[in-house]
Design a protein around this motif. Structure first.
Motif, PDB file in Angstrom:
ATOM      1  N   GLN A 353     -29.860 -33.114   9.466  1.00 15.72           N
ATOM      2  CA  GLN A 353     -31.159 -34.146  10.690  1.00 15.72           C
ATOM      3  C   GLN A 353     -31.005 -32.678  11.242  1.00 15.72           C
ATOM      4  OE1 GLN A 353     -32.489 -36.314  10.870  1.00 15.72           O
ATOM      5  NE2 GLN A 353     -31.611 -36.686   8.638  1.00 15.72           N
ATOM      6  N   PHE A 354     -30.191 -31.429  11.024  1.00 15.77           N
ATOM      7  CA  PHE A 354     -29.278 -30.377  11.910  1.00 15.77           C
ATOM      8  C   PHE A 354     -30.862 -29.513  11.292  1.00 15.77           C
ATOM      9  CE2 PHE A 354     -25.879 -31.504  14.266  1.00 15.77           C
ATOM     10  CZ  PHE A 354     -25.373 -31.632  15.515  1.00 15.77           C
ATOM     11  N   ASP A 355     -30.523 -29.625  10.001  1.00 14.08           N
ATOM     12  CA  ASP A 355     -31.441 -28.567   9.607  1.00 14.08           C
ATOM     13  C   ASP A 355     -32.555 -28.662  10.001  1.00 14.08           C
ATOM     14  OD1 ASP A 355     -29.017 -27.083   8.494  1.00 14.08           O
ATOM     15  OD2 ASP A 355     -29.429 -27.781   6.342  1.00 14.08           O
ATOM     16  N   TYR A 365     -32.694 -27.968  18.653  1.00 13.89           N
ATOM     17  CA  TYR A 365     -31.760 -27.300  17.985  1.00 13.89           C
ATOM     18  C   TYR A 365     -30.569 -26.268  18.388  1.00 13.89           C
ATOM     19  CZ  TYR A 365     -28.817 -25.321  13.997  1.00 13.89           C
ATOM     20  OH  TYR A 365     -27.935 -24.442  13.689  1.00 13.89           O
ATOM     21  N   GLN A 366     -30.692 -25.711  19.656  1.00 14.83           N
ATOM     22  CA  GLN A 366     -30.235 -24.708  19.932  1.00 14.83           C
ATOM     23  C   GLN A 366     -28.956 -25.800  20.632  1.00 14.83           C
ATOM     24  OE1 GLN A 366     -30.887 -20.255  20.541  1.00 14.83           O
ATOM     25  NE2 GLN A 366     -31.804 -21.346  22.513  1.00 14.83           N
ATOM     26  N   LEU A 367     -30.477 -26.351  21.539  1.00 15.10           N
ATOM     27  CA  LEU A 367     -29.765 -27.091  22.851  1.00 15.10           C
ATOM     28  C   LEU A 367     -28.529 -27.592  21.891  1.00 15.10           C
ATOM     29  CD1 LEU A 367     -28.644 -28.166  25.715  1.00 15.10           C
ATOM     30  CD2 LEU A 367     -30.876 -29.975  25.352  1.00 15.10           C
ATOM     31  N   LEU A 368     -28.915 -28.766  20.987  1.00 10.79           N
ATOM     32  CA  LEU A 368     -27.774 -29.645  20.261  1.00 10.79           C
ATOM     33  C   LEU A 368     -26.430 -28.647  20.209  1.00 10.79           C
ATOM     34  CD1 LEU A 368     -26.715 -32.212  18.894  1.00 10.79           C
ATOM     35  CD2 LEU A 368     -28.548 -31.467  16.861  1.00 10.79           C
ATOM     36  N   CYS A 369     -26.673 -28.308  19.193  1.00 12.57           N
ATOM     37  CA  CYS A 369     -25.673 -26.576  18.935  1.00 12.57           C
ATOM     38  C   CYS A 369     -23.983 -26.310  19.887  1.00 12.57           C
ATOM     39  CB  CYS A 369     -25.978 -26.019  18.438  1.00 12.57           C
ATOM     40  SG  CYS A 369     -26.435 -25.717  16.532  1.00 12.57           S
ATOM     41  N   ARG A 370     -25.319 -25.954  21.522  1.00  8.12           N
ATOM     42  CA  ARG A 370     -24.567 -25.648  22.866  1.00  8.12           C
ATOM     43  C   ARG A 370     -23.038 -26.279  23.425  1.00  8.12           C
ATOM     44  NH1 ARG A 370     -29.668 -21.628  25.781  1.00  8.12           N
ATOM     45  NH2 ARG A 370     -29.102 -20.376  23.422  1.00  8.12           N
ATOM     46  N   LEU A 371     -24.189 -27.874  23.162  1.00 13.09           N
ATOM     47  CA  LEU A 371     -23.280 -29.371  23.761  1.00 13.09           C
ATOM     48  C   LEU A 371     -22.625 -29.271  22.862  1.00 13.09           C
ATOM     49  CD1 LEU A 371     -26.658 -31.413  24.067  1.00 13.09           C
ATOM     50  CD2 LEU A 371     -25.090 -30.972  25.818  1.00 13.09           C
ATOM     51  N   LEU A 421     -22.009 -36.236  23.149  1.00 10.83           N
ATOM     52  CA  LEU A 421     -22.606 -36.121  21.725  1.00 10.83           C
ATOM     53  C   LEU A 421     -20.901 -37.460  21.056  1.00 10.83           C
ATOM     54  CD1 LEU A 421     -22.985 -32.807  20.512  1.00 10.83           C
ATOM     55  CD2 LEU A 421     -24.025 -34.347  21.489  1.00 10.83           C
ATOM     56  N   HIS A 422     -22.121 -37.887  19.756  1.00 13.87           N
ATOM     57  CA  HIS A 422     -21.043 -38.559  19.041  1.00 13.87           C
ATOM     58  C   HIS A 422     -20.248 -37.464  18.608  1.00 13.87           C
ATOM     59  CE1 HIS A 422     -19.715 -40.821  15.949  1.00 13.87           C
ATOM     60  NE2 HIS A 422     -20.189 -41.795  16.028  1.00 13.87           N
ATOM     61  N   PRO A 423     -18.915 -38.013  18.864  1.00 13.38           N
ATOM     62  CA  PRO A 423     -17.921 -37.091  17.995  1.00 13.38           C
ATOM     63  C   PRO A 423     -18.173 -36.729  16.502  1.00 13.38           C
ATOM     64  CG  PRO A 423     -16.833 -39.114  18.698  1.00 13.38           C
ATOM     65  CD  PRO A 423     -18.122 -38.888  19.091  1.00 13.38           C
ATOM     66  N   VAL A 424     -19.001 -37.400  16.138  1.00 14.51           N
ATOM     67  CA  VAL A 424     -19.518 -36.758  14.429  1.00 14.51           C
ATOM     68  C   VAL A 424     -20.788 -35.405  14.292  1.00 14.51           C
ATOM     69  CG1 VAL A 424     -20.858 -37.136  12.295  1.00 14.51           C
ATOM     70  CG2 VAL A 424     -18.849 -38.791  13.108  1.00 14.51           C
ATOM     71  N   ILE A 425     -21.795 -36.130  15.724  1.00 10.52           N
ATOM     72  CA  ILE A 425     -22.346 -34.531  16.075  1.00 10.52           C
ATOM     73  C   ILE A 425     -22.298 -33.811  16.300  1.00 10.52           C
ATOM     74  CG2 ILE A 425     -25.067 -34.419  16.892  1.00 10.52           C
ATOM     75  CD1 ILE A 425     -24.389 -36.513  15.399  1.00 10.52           C
ATOM     76  N   ARG A 426     -20.849 -33.745  16.879  1.00  4.80           N
ATOM     77  CA  ARG A 426     -20.500 -32.469  17.942  1.00  4.80           C
ATOM     78  C   ARG A 426     -19.368 -32.127  17.125  1.00  4.80           C
ATOM     79  NH1 ARG A 426     -15.474 -30.936  20.385  1.00  4.80           N
ATOM     80  NH2 ARG A 426     -15.530 -29.497  21.713  1.00  4.80           N
ATOM     81  N   ALA A 427     -19.153 -32.772  16.146  1.00  2.65           N
ATOM     82  CA  ALA A 427     -18.359 -31.876  15.075  1.00  2.65           C
ATOM     83  C   ALA A 427     -19.165 -30.585  14.274  1.00  2.65           C
ATOM     84  CB  ALA A 427     -17.430 -33.233  13.818  1.00  2.65           C
ATOM     85  N   GLU A 428     -20.004 -31.397  13.937  1.00  2.00           N
ATOM     86  CA  GLU A 428     -21.143 -30.464  13.390  1.00  2.00           C
ATOM     87  C   GLU A 428     -22.172 -29.400  14.821  1.00  2.00           C
ATOM     88  OE1 GLU A 428     -23.804 -28.934  10.295  1.00  2.00           O
ATOM     89  OE2 GLU A 428     -21.499 -30.554  10.031  1.00  2.00           O
ATOM     90  N   ALA A 429     -21.890 -30.093  15.344  1.00  2.83           N
ATOM     91  CA  ALA A 429     -22.666 -29.288  16.562  1.00  2.83           C
ATOM     92  C   ALA A 429     -21.786 -27.692  16.832  1.00  2.83           C
ATOM     93  CB  ALA A 429     -23.340 -29.468  17.698  1.00  2.83           C
ATOM     94  N   ILE A 430     -20.613 -28.056  17.280  1.00  6.94           N
ATOM     95  CA  ILE A 430     -20.258 -26.654  17.403  1.00  6.94           C
ATOM     96  C   ILE A 430     -19.378 -26.296  16.136  1.00  6.94           C
ATOM     97  CG2 ILE A 430     -17.314 -28.034  17.020  1.00  6.94           C
ATOM     98  CD1 ILE A 430     -16.641 -27.016  19.537  1.00  6.94           C
ATOM     99  N   ARG A 432     -21.679 -25.182  13.767  1.00 14.61           N
ATOM    100  CA  ARG A 432     -22.473 -23.946  13.580  1.00 14.61           C
ATOM    101  C   ARG A 432     -22.302 -23.058  15.261  1.00 14.61           C
ATOM    102  NH1 ARG A 432     -27.726 -26.518  10.706  1.00 14.61           N
ATOM    103  NH2 ARG A 432     -26.615 -27.625   9.109  1.00 14.61           N
ATOM    104  N   LEU A 433     -22.026 -23.431  16.506  1.00 19.81           N
ATOM    105  CA  LEU A 433     -22.272 -23.030  17.334  1.00 19.81           C
ATOM    106  C   LEU A 433     -20.781 -22.161  17.120  1.00 19.81           C
ATOM    107  CD1 LEU A 433     -23.075 -22.396  20.364  1.00 19.81           C
ATOM    108  CD2 LEU A 433     -21.418 -24.207  20.934  1.00 19.81           C
TER     109      LEU A 433
END
Length: 783
Positions: A353-355, A365-371, A421-430, A432-433
Motif C-alpha cells: 500500500q505504501f508502494d 505518501y510523503q505525509l504518511l511517512c512523515r507522520l 498511526l496504527h503501530p504496524v503502519i507507523r513501523a513501515e512509515a518510520i 521509510r522516513l
C-alpha cells in the motif's frame, strides 16, 4: 436514601461531571459526613489530620455543587441530595445507572459498531475465562488480526466502570519504563500522587484495584515490544513482571487483557492464553457490505483466505477498493491478487500500500511517512495542526485534501480531531522516513510544533507535550537542542518561569525526567546547561533517598563549574552537597560547605539568595549541635534577609521551614509555630508537598513537647501520608523516627517500637549510617 445508594448517586454525578470516580478517601469522607460525623471524627477514624480531611471534604462538595447546579456544604448536602434524588434529573440518573448495571454484559444501542463484527465467540470465550477466575489474559495473534480492537470493545461493552491502557511502543528503545506507567495510572486515573519507590506505588495500585465498588479493565497493548526472542522480558523491562504479578493477584477486582504477537514465557507469571483467529469469510462480507461494497463478490472469499482473515488487511483492502478502484472489488483483486498472495502477511500488505501510494499520490505518501516521526506514546495522538505542519511543501489550500486521502485509505486513525498511526503502519512509515532525504527536517519541524503548542505549562499533559520536542531532537542526535528543551525557561501556572526539568519535578514526573536527563547528559558540551541538569538530577535523587547518587551528580556539576569558572554552578553544587550531607547527619561537613557558599555569595550580588538559604541552614545545624549563641546569631541574620531579599517561592519556603526548626531546637515554641504556619501556607499555595510535610512534621514535635499528644499524632500522620505519597525516603525515615518518639512519650511501647523499626529500615535503605545507629541504639534501650 440509604448510605450506599446515595454514595452510588454521588459517584455517578462526579463521574458525569469530571469523567473520574470518587477516590477511596473521598468515599470514606462522604460516608462519614452522611453519618453526621465531624471532620475531626472522620480524620481520627481514617488516621489523617483534620486539616487534610477538611480540605478533601471541601473539594468533594465543590464537585457535587458543579454537578447538580446548587451550592452544597457539609451542613446542607443531605437535604440537597434528597431533593435532587426525588427530582426528574435524579430519577434519570438512577435510571441510566440501573440500566447500565442490569445490562452490563450486552452492548447498548450506542455501542453498536458496524466496523466491529465477527467476534461474538471471542467475547464469549473471554467472559468464560473471567468467570472461572482469570485476572490476566493474553490475546495472541499476528499483527493486524484485531487483538487491540477486540480488547477495547470488550471493556467498552462488558460493564467495566474504569479502563486503563498501556500501549507499548513498537520500537524497543521507546518502550516506556513500567515505573512511569504506574505513576501515571495512580496520578491520572486514581487521583493519587505517586511516590518515588516502585514497590510502594505497586502496593498503592493493588489497593486501588481491590475496590469492591468498581470493575476495572486494563489493556496492555503490543507486549512483544518488551520481550526477547524467547518470550522473556528484556533486562531493562523486567520490572514489568512485578506489575503483572499485581494484576494477576487473586484479591484484585481488575481484569487485564494483554495483546501480543508473541507468547509470554515467564515462569513467575502465567496468564491464560487466548489465540485469536482470523475473521471468517462471513465477517469479511458483512464488513464490505457495511462500507457499501459488493459483498457477494467471489473475490472477497479469496482475499479473506489469502490474508488469513486478518482484520487490519480487511480494513485496508476495502479502503483501497473505495479510493482507487471506485468500489470495484473484482477489478482490485484482478490487479493485485498475484502480488499479494506471494506473501500473505500484513507487513507485505502494508508495504504494497505504501508502494502504491508512492506511485499514485506522492504528496499523500510523503505525509504518511512523515507522520511516522511522532511517537504516539506519552502523547497518544496529534491534533490537526501537528499533521498540517508536516505538509510544509504542499500549498495550504491542498493540505486538507491530502489528509482526507489518508483517512479514506484507512492508513491513518482519526477520532474527534485526534490523529495517530496504527503501530504496524507507523513501523513501515518510520522505516521509510529514515531512508528519505527529509528525516532530519521532519523531526525538526515536529519539534518546533510541540514547542509552540504549549504556551504555559499548567498540567501534566502540557509538560509531556513539550517534552515530545526532546525526543525528536534525540532521534536526529541533536543533543544540544534536546538539552535546551529541558533547560530553557518556560512559563508556568505558578507565576514564575522555570526550566522544563524543574517543572517536571514540580508536577511529580520524576522518573520521566531522570530518563530524559540521562539520555543527553553524556552527549552535550559540559557547559552551564549540562551542569544545571546535573544539579536537577542530583536534587531528584536526594528526594528519592539516593543520596550518594545525588552527591555524585552535584560533584559533576561542581567540576564543570570549576573547569569553566561558572560561579552559579559552583555555588549551587556546594549548597546542594550541603543539603545531602545534612540529610546524612554529617553536620560538621555540611556546616563547612554552607560557610563556603556564603563566602562565594558575598563576592557577587547575583547570588545573595544562596547566602540567605545558607544562613538558615547554619542556624538550624548549629541548633542541632546545641550551639545556642551561634544559632541565634545566624538566625538573626537569616530573618533580617528573609524579610528584605528577593527569593524564589521554593527558597522562601525552605528558609521559613529551617527558621521554624531552629526556633524549635532553641525551645522557642511560639516563634517556631509561627514560622511553621507560614511555611504551610506558602507550600499549599505553591504545591510544595515536601516542604508542607516537613513543616507538619515539625509542628507535631512542638505538640509532643507540650504533651498535646492528640494533636501531635494528627500532624505526624498527615506528614507521613504526604511524604509517603511523594516517596521522600529521607524525610519519611525521620518522620517515622519522630512518631516513634511521640508514642514513647505516650507510654505506648508497642507502637513506638514499630515506628522506630520502620525508621531504621528506611535509614538503612538510603545508607544513612549515623541516623541508623541512633535508631538502633534507641531500639536496644527499649527492648
Amino acid at each position: 436514601m440509604g448510605a450506599e445508594e446515595v454514595l452510588n448517586l454521588v459517584d455517578q454525578l462526579v463521574f458525569s461531571a469530571r469523567s473520574e470516580h470518587l477516590s477511596d478517601l473521598r468515599r470514606d469522607v462522604f460516608l462519614g459526613a452522611w453519618k453526621g460525623q465531624t471532620y475531626d471524627e472522620i480524620a481520627q477514624a481514617l488516621g489523617y489530620g483534620e486539616a487534610y480531611i477538611r480540605e478533601e471534604g471541601a473539594t468533594l462538595f465543590r464537585l457535587l455543587s458543579d454537578a447538580i447546579g446548587e451550592r452544597l456544604t457539609k451542613t446542607n448536602f443531605r437535604a440537597a441530595l434528597e431533593r435532587y434524588h426525588n427530582s426528574d434529573n435524579g430519577n434519570l440518573a438512577i435510571s441510566i445507572r440501573t440500566s447500565v448495571s442490569e445490562n452490563s454484559t450486552s452492548a447498548t444501542v450506542e455501542d453498536v459498531d458496524p466496523n466491529f463484527i465477527g467476534r461474538e465467540a471471542a467475547i464469549a470465550h473471554l467472559n468464560h475465562l473471567i468467570n472461572q477466575g482469570s485476572k490476566l489474559i493474553l490475546i495472541q495473534g499476528e499483527g493486524g488480526r484485531g487483538k487491540t480492537t477486540l480488547a477495547r470493545k470488550f471493556f467498552k461493552t462488558q460493564g467495566f466502570d474504569r479502563y486503563l491502557e498501556l500501549w507499548m511502543a513498537t520500537e524497543r528503545r521507546n518502550v516506556t519504563l513500567v515505573e512511569s506507567i504506574v505513576e501515571e495510572w495512580l496520578r491520572r486515573d486514581f487521583n493519587e500522587e505517586p511516590g518515588r519507590d516502585f514497590g510502594i506505588n505497586l502496593d498503592r495500585l493493588k489497593r486501588k484495584l481491590r475496590d469492591e465498588n468498581q470493575r476495572i479493565g486494563i489493556l496492555i497493548d503490543n507486549l512483544e515490544s518488551a520481550l526477547d526472542k524467547n518470550g522473556k522480558f528484556i533486562d531493562e523491562h523486567r520490572p514489568y513482571i512485578d506489575l503483572l504479578k499485581v494484576l494477576s493477584d487473586s484479591s484484585v477486582r481488575a481484569v487485564t487483557l494483554i495483546t501480543s504477537r508473541q507468547r509470554l514465557s515467564e515462569s513467575s507469571v502465567s496468564p491464560d492464553r487466548y489465540l485469536l483467529e482470523g475473521l471468517s469469510e462471513q465477517a469479511w462480507r458483512q464488513f464490505f457490505k457495511n462500507r457499501g461494497l459488493s459483498f457477494e463478490s467471489p473475490a472477497i472469499a479469496q482475499m479473506c483466505n489469502a490474508y488469513g482473515g486478518n482484520a487490519k488487511a480487511m480494513k485496508l483492502l476495502s479502503g483501497v477498493v473505495l479510493q482507487d478502484f471506485e468500489g470495484d472489488v473484482e477489478a482490485f483483486w484482478r490487479e493485485n491478487s498475484q502480488d499479494l498472495l506471494l506473501e500473505p502477511e500484513l507487513k507485505d500488505l502494508v508495504a504494497s500500500q505504501f508502494d502504491r501510494l508512492q506511485n499514485s499520490d506522492p504528496n499523500v505518501y510523503q505525509l504518511l511517512c512523515r507522520l511516522g516521526c511522532y511517537r504516539y506514546q506519552d502523547v497518544h495522538y496529534v491534533p490537526i495542526e501537528g499533521v498540517d505542519c508536516l505538509l510544509w511543501d504542499t500549498p495550504k489550500d491542498q493540505r486538507r485534501a491530502v489528509i482526507r486521502s489518508l483517512q479514506d485509505r484507512s492508513l491513518i486513525e482519526v477520532r474527534k480531531g485526534k490523529y495517530w498511526l496504527h503501530p504496524v503502519i507507523r513501523a513501515e512509515a518510520i522505516a521509510r522516513l529514515r531512508q528519505s532525504h527529509c528525516w532530519e527536517l521532519t523531526n525538526l519541524t515536529a519539534a518546533d510544533y510541540w514547542m509552540g503548542s504549549v504556551q504555559i505549562v499548567e498540567t501534566v499533559d502540557d509538560a509531556l507535550r513539550t517534552l515530545e520536542a526532546y525526543y525528536h531532537y534525540l532521534e536526529i542526535q541533536d543533543y544540544e537542542r534536546a538539552c535546551d528543551v529541558l533547560t530553557d525557561v518556560k512559563n508556568s501556572r505558578w507565576g514564575e518561569g522555570l526550566p522544563l526539568g524543574w517543572l517536571f519535578y514540580r508536577l511529580g514526573l520524576l522518573q520521566q525526567m531522570i530518563t530524559a536527563i540521562t539520555g543527553v547528559i553524556h552527549n552535550v558540551v559540559p557547559d552551564y546547561r549540562a551542569g544545571s541538569l546535573y544539579i536537577l538530577l542530583g536534587y531528584i535523587y536526594r528526594l528519592a533517598g539516593n543520596i550518594h547518587q545525588a552527591l555524585f551528580c552535584h560533584q559533576q556539576a561542581s567540576q564543570i563549574g570549576e573547569r569553566f569558572d561558572l560561579d552559579k554552578l559552583k555555588i549551587s553544587s556546594l549548597f546542594n552537597r550541603g543539603l545531602c550531607l545534612r540529610d546524612l547527619a554529617e553536620i560538621e561537613e555540611a556546616i563547612s560547605l554552607f560557610h563556603a557558599v556564603i563566602t562565594l555569595a558575598e563576592s557577587n550580588d547575583e547570588y545573595q539568595e544562596y547566602k540567605t538559604y545558607s544562613l538558615c541552614c547554619l542556624a538550624y545545624l548549629s541548633s542541632r549541635l546545641d550551639q545556642t549563641a551561634e544559632a541565634t546569631a545566624f538566625l538573626g541574620q537569616a530573618i533580617a534577609r528573609l524579610r528584605t531579599a528577593s527569593l524564589t517561592y521554593w527558597g522562601k519556603g525552605y528558609s521559613l521551614l529551617f527558621i521554624g526548626s531552629t526556633y524549635r531546637n532553641l525551645s522557642c515554641p511560639n516563634e517556631a509555630f509561627q514560622f511553621y504556619q507560614e511555611t504551610i501556607q506558602l507550600s499549599e499555595e505553591n504545591h510544595f508537598t515536601q516542604i508542607r510535610a516537613k513543616a507538619l512534621h515539625g509542628t507535631a514535635q512542638l505538640y509532643r513537647e507540650e504533651q498535646n499528644f492528640e494533636m501531635a499524632l494528627q500532624y505526624h500522620l498527615e506528614a507521613i501520608y504526604l511524604l509517603d505519597k511523594i516517596g521522600a525516603k529521607c524525610d519519611l525515615a525521620e518522620a517515622y523516627f519522630q512518631l516513634g518518639l511521640t508514642h514513647q512519650a505516650m507510654g505506648d511501647r508497642e507502637k513506638s517500637m514499630a515506628n522506630l523499626r520502620q525508621a531504621l529500615q528506611l535509614f538503612n535503605a538510603i545508607q544513612a549510617p549515623k541516623q541508623a545507629t541512633q535508631v538502633q541504639q534507641l531500639l536496644q534501650q527499649n527492648e
